[in-house]
Every structure is written in structure tokens, then in C-alpha cells.
Scaffold this active site. Sequence first.
Site, PDB file in Angstrom:
ATOM      1  N   HIS A   1      27.624 109.075  56.226  1.00 49.21           N
ATOM      2  CA  HIS A   1      27.556 109.856  57.464  1.00 49.21           C
ATOM      3  C   HIS A   1      27.150 108.945  58.616  1.00 49.21           C
ATOM      4  O   HIS A   1      26.505 107.920  58.413  1.00 49.21           O
ATOM      5  CB  HIS A   1      26.586 111.035  57.342  1.00 49.21           C
ATOM      6  CG  HIS A   1      25.217 110.642  56.876  1.00 49.21           C
ATOM      7  ND1 HIS A   1      24.918 110.411  55.556  1.00 49.21           N
ATOM      8  CD2 HIS A   1      24.067 110.429  57.557  1.00 49.21           C
ATOM      9  CE1 HIS A   1      23.648 110.076  55.442  1.00 49.21           C
ATOM     10  NE2 HIS A   1      23.107 110.074  56.647  1.00 49.21           N
TER      11      HIS A   1
ATOM     12  N   HIS B   1      25.175 109.085  62.276  1.00 49.87           N
ATOM     13  CA  HIS B   1      24.322 109.859  63.194  1.00 49.87           C
ATOM     14  C   HIS B   1      24.789 109.623  64.630  1.00 49.87           C
ATOM     15  O   HIS B   1      25.024 108.473  65.026  1.00 49.87           O
ATOM     16  CB  HIS B   1      22.873 109.366  63.128  1.00 49.87           C
ATOM     17  CG  HIS B   1      22.207 109.567  61.814  1.00 49.87           C
ATOM     18  ND1 HIS B   1      21.353 110.606  61.575  1.00 49.87           N
ATOM     19  CD2 HIS B   1      22.260 108.848  60.655  1.00 49.87           C
ATOM     20  CE1 HIS B   1      20.879 110.515  60.333  1.00 49.87           C
ATOM     21  NE2 HIS B   1      21.420 109.456  59.752  1.00 49.87           N
TER      22      HIS B   1
HETATM   23  P1  5GP Z   1      19.997 109.584  56.381  1.00 48.84           P
HETATM   24  O1  5GP Z   1      18.503 109.389  56.361  1.00 48.84           O
HETATM   25  O2  5GP Z   1      20.543 109.738  54.975  1.00 48.84           O
HETATM   26  O3  5GP Z   1      20.753 108.578  57.198  1.00 48.84           O
HETATM   27  O4  5GP Z   1      20.206 110.936  57.150  1.00 48.84           O
HETATM   28  C1  5GP Z   1      20.229 112.187  56.563  1.00 48.84           C
HETATM   29  C2  5GP Z   1      20.105 113.192  57.692  1.00 48.84           C
HETATM   30  O5  5GP Z   1      20.591 114.442  57.226  1.00 48.84           O
HETATM   31  C3  5GP Z   1      18.691 113.441  58.192  1.00 48.84           C
HETATM   32  O6  5GP Z   1      18.646 113.194  59.590  1.00 48.84           O
HETATM   33  C4  5GP Z   1      18.411 114.902  57.838  1.00 48.84           C
HETATM   34  O7  5GP Z   1      17.659 115.548  58.819  1.00 48.84           O
HETATM   35  C5  5GP Z   1      19.804 115.470  57.718  1.00 48.84           C
HETATM   36  N1  5GP Z   1      19.960 116.546  56.756  1.00 48.84           N
HETATM   37  C6  5GP Z   1      19.561 116.514  55.449  1.00 48.84           C
HETATM   38  N2  5GP Z   1      19.902 117.668  54.823  1.00 48.84           N
HETATM   39  C7  5GP Z   1      20.526 118.429  55.766  1.00 48.84           C
HETATM   40  C8  5GP Z   1      21.106 119.754  55.719  1.00 48.84           C
HETATM   41  O8  5GP Z   1      21.101 120.440  54.694  1.00 48.84           O
HETATM   42  N3  5GP Z   1      21.663 120.212  56.869  1.00 48.84           N
HETATM   43  C9  5GP Z   1      21.687 119.469  58.021  1.00 48.84           C
HETATM   44  N4  5GP Z   1      22.262 120.024  59.082  1.00 48.84           N
HETATM   45  N5  5GP Z   1      21.148 118.231  58.094  1.00 48.84           N
HETATM   46  C10 5GP Z   1      20.580 117.723  56.985  1.00 48.84           C
END
Ligand code: 5GP
Length: 136
Positions: free
Chosen positions: A101, A103
Amino acid sequence: MKDENCIFCRIANGDIPSRTIYEDDHFRVILDNGPATRGHALILPKEHYKDLSEIPEETAAEAMIVAKKVSALLVKKLHADGLNLVQNNGETAGQTVKHFHIHLIPRYENDGQHILWNPTHPTDEELDSVLKDIKG
Ligand code: 5GP
Ligand code: ZN
């Protein structure tokens, strides 16, 4: 391929409802539910790839086009002063969900977030050694 046990596969494919701000055949862009700032969004491919190392080049290129389009939308509609693209790979790099993903983090004057790093001050020899490791 989709992974039934992956929360982002389920969200991207509409099995779990989400606050979707953009969707096409290959991607869904949703609002992050733990946002760094107002409008923090996530670009999710509909297929499961754990990180940048697995994503096909064509999908990576398409993801950047989606990033460009949706960033412009966020900045305009939310009157942001700037925007960070962040993409984490591996736990050490802060990845918590193992589905690729990107951001999109709109930035506002004095938003109190710290997405940048602390610069270090390597010697010329240290920089040359990095270059040698990468190119050698
Ligand atoms: P990472 O730390 O893996 O780069 O980012 C994961 C992101 O996904 C985090 O910013 C977290 O807040 C978001 N996130 C995790 N689970 C969910 C979810 O079930 N729904 C949404 N909308 N965001 C999520
Ligand atoms: Zn997945």
C-alpha cells in the site's frame, strides 16, 4: 490473487466496507482509520502483493498514476499545504499490514507530524563504500 485472511484484500475488493475516495479496476483508495493527518489515505491494489518486491512493474507504474491523481484531489479539496507519499516495506521499515500500500498524507502548516528523518553526516569514504557495495 486474493488472500482471504488479508484485511486489505478484503477491503480492496469490497468485502469489508471502507471510506472509499477512488476506485478503478485495479485499485481502491480508502481513508486510513488511524490517520496521521486529515485526509490520510491508502492506495490498495485489489490483488495481493506483500510489498514492493512482489508488485509487478506495470501495477507499480499504475499505482504512481493513481497517487498523482488522488494527491491532487486531496490537496485541492482539503486545502493541504503539501503531501507526503510513504510506502513501507518490512517490519523494520514500519510495515504493519503485509499487503502493498501507498500512504498519501496531506500536510498542513503546524500539523505536528514528523515524517522526515534525521540526516547523518557520513565521511567521503563511507559514501564511497556504499556506492561500491551497490554498484560492485
Ligand atoms: P503500514 O504501517 O503497514 O505502512 O500502514 C498500515 C496503515 O493501515 C496504518 O496507517 C493503519 O492505520 C491503517 N489500517 C490498518 N488497518 C486498517 C483498517 O482496517 N482500515 C483502514 N481504513 N485503515 C487501516
Ligand atoms: Zn492482501
